[in-house]
Write a protein that holds these residues in place. Structure first.
Motif, short mmCIF file in Angstrom:
data_model
loop_
_atom_site.label_atom_id
_atom_site.label_comp_id
_atom_site.label_asym_id
_atom_site.label_seq_id
_atom_site.Cartn_x
_atom_site.Cartn_y
_atom_site.Cartn_z
N HIS A 38 0.81 -1.22 0.00
CA HIS A 38 0.00 0.00 0.00
C HIS A 38 0.84 1.28 0.00
O HIS A 38 0.30 2.37 -0.09
CB HIS A 38 -0.99 0.00 1.16
N MET A 39 2.17 1.15 0.07
CA MET A 39 3.13 2.25 -0.07
C MET A 39 3.13 3.22 1.10
O MET A 39 3.82 4.24 1.08
CB MET A 39 2.92 3.02 -1.38
N GLY A 40 2.40 2.90 2.16
CA GLY A 40 2.33 3.79 3.30
C GLY A 40 3.66 4.01 4.00
O GLY A 40 3.89 5.06 4.60
N VAL A 41 4.54 3.00 3.94
CA VAL A 41 5.85 3.12 4.59
C VAL A 41 6.96 3.39 3.57
O VAL A 41 8.13 3.40 3.94
CB VAL A 41 6.19 1.86 5.42
N THR A 65 -3.03 1.68 -3.19
CA THR A 65 -2.27 2.41 -2.18
C THR A 65 -3.18 3.13 -1.20
O THR A 65 -4.39 3.28 -1.43
CB THR A 65 -1.34 3.44 -2.83
N THR A 66 -2.59 3.60 -0.11
CA THR A 66 -3.35 4.35 0.90
C THR A 66 -3.83 5.69 0.38
O THR A 66 -4.73 6.29 0.95
CB THR A 66 -2.49 4.58 2.15
N THR A 67 -3.23 6.16 -0.71
CA THR A 67 -3.61 7.45 -1.27
C THR A 67 -4.68 7.34 -2.36
O THR A 67 -5.04 8.33 -2.99
CB THR A 67 -2.38 8.17 -1.85
N GLY A 68 -5.15 6.12 -2.61
CA GLY A 68 -6.28 5.94 -3.52
C GLY A 68 -5.93 5.56 -4.94
O GLY A 68 -6.82 5.23 -5.72
N GLY A 69 -4.66 5.60 -5.31
CA GLY A 69 -4.26 5.20 -6.65
C GLY A 69 -3.59 3.84 -6.61
O GLY A 69 -4.01 2.95 -5.87
N ASP A 70 -2.54 3.69 -7.42
CA ASP A 70 -1.78 2.45 -7.36
C ASP A 70 -0.28 2.76 -7.29
O ASP A 70 0.14 3.90 -7.55
CB ASP A 70 -2.10 1.50 -8.52
N SER A 71 0.50 1.78 -6.95
CA SER A 71 1.92 1.99 -6.62
C SER A 71 2.79 2.32 -7.82
O SER A 71 3.95 2.70 -7.66
CB SER A 71 2.48 0.75 -5.92
N LEU A 72 2.24 2.22 -9.03
CA LEU A 72 2.99 2.60 -10.23
C LEU A 72 2.36 3.76 -10.98
O LEU A 72 2.72 4.03 -12.13
CB LEU A 72 3.14 1.38 -11.16
N ALA A 216 10.68 -8.06 2.08
CA ALA A 216 9.72 -7.29 2.87
C ALA A 216 8.84 -6.53 1.89
O ALA A 216 8.97 -6.69 0.67
CB ALA A 216 10.44 -6.36 3.83
N HIS A 217 7.96 -5.68 2.41
CA HIS A 217 6.99 -5.00 1.55
C HIS A 217 6.92 -3.52 1.89
O HIS A 217 7.27 -3.10 3.00
CB HIS A 217 5.60 -5.62 1.72
N LEU A 218 6.41 -2.74 0.95
CA LEU A 218 6.24 -1.31 1.14
C LEU A 218 4.86 -1.00 1.72
O LEU A 218 4.24 0.00 1.38
CB LEU A 218 6.45 -0.58 -0.19
N ALA A 228 8.00 -2.10 9.26
CA ALA A 228 9.16 -1.30 8.86
C ALA A 228 9.57 -0.23 9.88
O ALA A 228 10.77 -0.09 10.16
CB ALA A 228 8.93 -0.66 7.50
N PRO A 229 8.65 0.55 10.45
CA PRO A 229 9.10 1.61 11.35
C PRO A 229 9.91 1.10 12.54
O PRO A 229 10.80 1.80 13.03
CB PRO A 229 7.78 2.24 11.81
N THR A 230 9.62 -0.12 12.99
CA THR A 230 10.30 -0.66 14.16
C THR A 230 11.48 -1.54 13.83
O THR A 230 12.50 -1.52 14.52
CB THR A 230 9.29 -1.47 15.02
N VAL A 231 11.37 -2.31 12.73
CA VAL A 231 12.33 -3.39 12.49
C VAL A 231 13.40 -3.06 11.46
O VAL A 231 14.55 -3.49 11.59
CB VAL A 231 11.60 -4.69 12.07
N LEU A 232 13.07 -2.31 10.41
CA LEU A 232 13.98 -2.21 9.26
C LEU A 232 15.37 -1.69 9.63
O LEU A 232 16.38 -2.34 9.31
CB LEU A 232 13.37 -1.31 8.18
N GLU A 233 15.45 -0.56 10.28
CA GLU A 233 16.78 -0.01 10.57
C GLU A 233 17.56 -0.86 11.58
O GLU A 233 18.75 -1.13 11.37
CB GLU A 233 16.69 1.44 11.03
#
Length: 265
Positions: A38-41, A65-72, A216-218, A228-233
């Motif tokens: 959904h591209m939110g992260v 996506t969370t913004t109503g369109g698509d990821s491309l 992983a995913h976006l 992602a906010p907690t684990v990625l870095e």
């Protein structure tokens, strides 16, 4: 003038040698990959990768996506182009995020499929090999447009679901499939109620080995506590502390030759 040109040539060659040495000195490589979602992260992921100087391979489909369109779509074009400028690589995840459901018996290769994105979402179809290849290529072509960079001749089937026949047909149309290592499944699709971020991080740091492809995913719609906010870095810094280094699939020994012989000029 000739002296200046010689100095410039020497500098370029020296830089090339340094880059080659850096790649050769990567004794414990891992290959971090991201599928769309959904591209939110996505902005957060990009910030972490840039801060940690980590290059990855993105597999993209035109997902909601969370913004109503698509990821491309065009609203993400600047984001994708910026990732290309940073040196990341790209490959198809099938345009309509098409799940393979089964082979259809017969001489001509046909497959039961279920797209989960776009106008065909959540309906089951029978596709020929050519139709499946068209959907792989559609995502690859769109990626080239939004990134300005030629994608790798690779693809990842949604869910990693394939058959021997499907993979053979995809190779015929120029695409090698990329899965992931068992330890490389980072678990961001799993329910956070039973697979906490802390548990997933510890599991990854304990089990990932040199040569593993990680996925992983976006953005995952179903996970309540985003990964992602907690684990990625912490995952990246933890792997670096253990001597791992990050490379893209262009450098992967299982795909280097395929990429070299299937990439158009």
């Amino acid at each position: 003038m000739f002296a200046t040109k010689s100095l410039f040539t020497a500098a370029v060659l020296g830089l090339g040698a340094m880059l080659a040495h850096a790649q050769a000195s990567c004794e414990k490589p891992v290959y971090l990959t991201f599928d769309t979602g959904h591209m939110g992260v996505a902005p957060l992921v990009a910030d972490v990768l840039k801060r940690q100087d980590v290059k990855v391979t993105f597999f993209a489909a035109a997902e909601r996506t969370t913004t109503g369109g698509d990821s491309l779509d065009n609203s993400w074009k600047a984001w994708w182009a910026a990732r290309a400028a940073e040196g990341h690589e790209f490959a198809s995840h099938t345009y309509d995020h098409v799940y393979w459901r089964g082979d259809v018996k017969g001489v001509e290769p046909r497959f039961r499929v279920r797209p989960t994105a776009g106008g065909l979402a959540n309906r089951e179809f029978t596709w020929t090999a050519a139709q499946y290849c068209e959907d792989i290529t559609k995502a690859s072509d769109r990626l080239e447009y939004v990134t300005g960079k030629k994608p790798l001749p690779l693809f990842r089937a949604p869910g990693g679901k394939t058959s021997t026949r499907l993979l053979a047909e995809a190779r015929k149309c120029g695409y090698e499939h990329v899965g992931w290592a068992p330890a490389g499944f980072l678990g961001d699709e799993l329910p956070s109620e039973t697979y906490s971020n802390e548990k997933l991080l510890l599991q990854a740091l304990q089990n990932i080995r040199s040569g593993d492809i990680l996925v992983a995913h976006l953005g995952i719609w179903s996970r309540q506590d985003p990964w992602a906010p907690t684990v990625l870095e912490p995952l990246i810094t933890g792997l670096k502390k253990e001597g791992f280094c990050f490379q893209t699939l262009r450098q992967h020994p299982a795909y280097r030759d395929w990429i070299a012989t299937h990439t158009a000029n």
